[in-house]
Enzyme design. Structure first.
Site, mmCIF file in Angstrom:
data_model
loop_
_atom_site.group_PDB
_atom_site.id
_atom_site.type_symbol
_atom_site.label_atom_id
_atom_site.label_comp_id
_atom_site.label_asym_id
_atom_site.label_seq_id
_atom_site.Cartn_x
_atom_site.Cartn_y
_atom_site.Cartn_z
ATOM 1 N N LYS A 119 58.561 29.768 28.100
ATOM 2 C CA LYS A 119 58.341 28.311 28.084
ATOM 3 C C LYS A 119 57.689 27.941 26.753
ATOM 4 C CE LYS A 119 56.056 24.494 30.469
ATOM 5 N NZ LYS A 119 55.210 24.081 29.308
ATOM 6 N N ASP B 246 51.582 38.390 16.170
ATOM 7 C CA ASP B 246 52.020 38.081 14.803
ATOM 8 C C ASP B 246 50.970 38.472 13.771
ATOM 9 O OD1 ASP B 246 54.378 37.169 15.760
ATOM 10 O OD2 ASP B 246 54.112 35.071 15.176
ATOM 11 N N SER C 76 53.845 29.816 28.828
ATOM 12 C CA SER C 76 53.206 28.694 28.141
ATOM 13 C C SER C 76 51.966 29.131 27.353
ATOM 14 C CB SER C 76 52.868 27.611 29.169
ATOM 15 O OG SER C 76 52.495 26.411 28.537
#
Length: 469
Positions: free
Chosen positions: A314, A300, A289
């Site tokens: 998740k 990224d 999460s």
């Protein structure tokens, strides 16, 4: 009187009918609600034991929400209070983050320094029985309530782990005080451990980084290791603010619900707390999460190397909606996406450097023969001189013939890793050989200049990673 009641009910139905019959779907909804009313009345009248209306309604709501996905559910007033305490960082229980899978309680991750952690509970363990009672058939709230209880009382849980035979673990309940941020210094590298994302996390992170910089020296600090292994997540806003602390610009995360107009994006504000210092992020299957949001954002933006094993996966957002009667509903309202548009739902964050979980165990050599077992083996010259000339002199300290200092247990068990990105667009990765055996790792990167040097004799500053999982 009965006739008047029938006429009144008919009038109500006639007035209400247009609201439910605008189309066939609304008509079906009305019929389903009518069916629910019939079942409700039949249970009230004929169930073998008396059940209150409140119990029936709450059970119906819980059943409706829990059937949607593993993370939606109903919170009665007591459960809602426990959840608020947990996000504030203090609550009572065993110290594990759990979910439901195939009718059993699955451990997402144990919380550091809690009874469950000390008892050896691991991420991925399946709890099949609680104090001898089968979990199958319970909902998540019922299982959690059974595991909670007065401080210093014990509970026995039956664990199914991989292909092993089920085994019992006895755990003593305690007050769980979650210290969401811990830190220390290793030479010129700062280590920051995030155990969860509570209301205290961002403030704790800023304090930890300030302490590290003060201890090492602003110009001497070479990089940061951000450890989010077995971090089950927590508050979305805290994941965003932790990511923002290390990003100078760009998107952090976006969420998309059923309605396209409900899409939201969060961007980083100007200012990188670490001022471009290299960062290594550690994750494993217990990282879920909010910790996946942070890892995905830094990965990224090429702000950090992510190391470890794939995360939990998740990729959904739950909204807690207070209800009348002091309860609440926890409803999955959106999926989240990393800055590059990746959804990690049921996939997880793939690390740049994969380091699988390993265990160091001594092996029985059995009947392996050694040189001294061979017939006509040569004797050791030193032993022969010792027998002839008396006790041999101890070699002077520091002499070439003297024994070198024995490695510590940490040096024998822990691989030494130096994995810090350079301040250019390429990565500098040095994989340092272990003290006692060769190490290996796999490397994934889209950077054409990326490289991995395995088992090099480079003895620069290294970072020991204990028990990579």
């Amino acid at each position: 009187m009965r006739f008047l009641l029938s006429v009144t009910m008919a009038a109500v139905l006639m007035i209400s009918a247009p609201a439910f019959s605008q189309d066939n779907e609304e008509g079906d909804t009305y019929e389903q609600l009518k069916l629910f009313g019939e079942v409700f009345e039949r249970v009230r009248a004929d169930f073998v034991e008396e059940v209150s209306d409140r119990e029936l309604v709450e059970a119906a709501i819980e059943g409706m929400l829990s059937e949607l996905d593993p993370h939606s559910g109903y919170l009665d007033s007591e459960s809602f209070k426990d959840m608020r305490e947990q996000t504030r960082g203090e609550f009572g229980g065993l110290g594990i983050e759990v979910t439901m899978e195939d009718g059993l309680v699955k451990v997402v991750s144990p919380i550091d320094d809690t009874p469950a952690f000390r008892a050896g509970i691991q991420s991925g363990d399946m709890i099949t029985h609680i104090d001898g009672e089968q979990v199958m058939g319970m909902n998540l709230n019922e299982a959690v309530k059974m595991m909670r209880g007065p401080v210093d009382t014990t509970i026995e849980v039956t664990i199914r782990r991989g292909n092993q035979e089920p085994f019992d673990v006895e755990i003593t309940r305690d007050i769980i005080q979650v210290q969401s941020v811990r830190s220390r210094v290793e030479e010129d590298i700062g280590y920051i451990r995030l155990t969860s994302f509570t209301e205290q996390t961002t403030g704790g992170l800023q304090e930890a980084f300030a302490d590290i910089r003060e201890e090492v020296g602003e110009d001497e600090l070479k990089g940061i290791v951000l450890d989010m292994r077995n971090n089950p997540g927590g508050l979305l806003e805290q994941a965003i603010s932790v990511s923002d602390a290390f990003l100078d610009r760009g998107e952090i995360v976006s969420t998309r619900g059923r309605d396209e107009d409900d899409a939201q994006r969060w961007n980083a504000d100007s200012g990188d707390m670490a001022e471009g210092l290299p960062i290594v992020v550690l994750i494993n299957g217990g990282s879920a999460s909010a910790s996946e949001i942070v890892a995905g954002a830094l990965q990224d933006h090429r702000r950090a190397i992510v190391m470890g094993t794939p995360s939990f996966g998740k990729g959904s957002v739950q909204t807690v909606i207070p209800l009348s009667g002091n309860g609440a509903m926890r409803l999955t309202t959106a999926r989240y996406y990393t800055p590059s548009g990746r959804s990690i739902q049921a996939k997880g964050i793939e690390p740049d450097i994969v380091v699988e979980q390993a265990r160091l165990e001594s092996m029985d050599n059995g009947l392996i023969r050694r040189e001294e077992d061979l017939p006509r083996h040569l004797e050791n010259d030193f032993d022969r001189r010792d027998g002839q000339d008396g006790e041999a002199e101890e070699p002077e300290a520091g002499s070439e013939s003297g024994d070198t200092e024995e490695p510590t247990e940490e040096e024998l068990v822990s691989p030494k890793i130096r994995a810090i990105p350079s301040r250019t667009t390429s990565w500098r990765v040095h994989w340092i050989s272990c003290a006692a055996w060769p190490c290996s790792a796999s490397w994934k990167s889209t950077d054409p200049h990326a490289s991995l040097r395995q088992n090099q004799a480079y003895r620069g500053r290294t970072w020991p990673l204990n028990g990579i999982t």
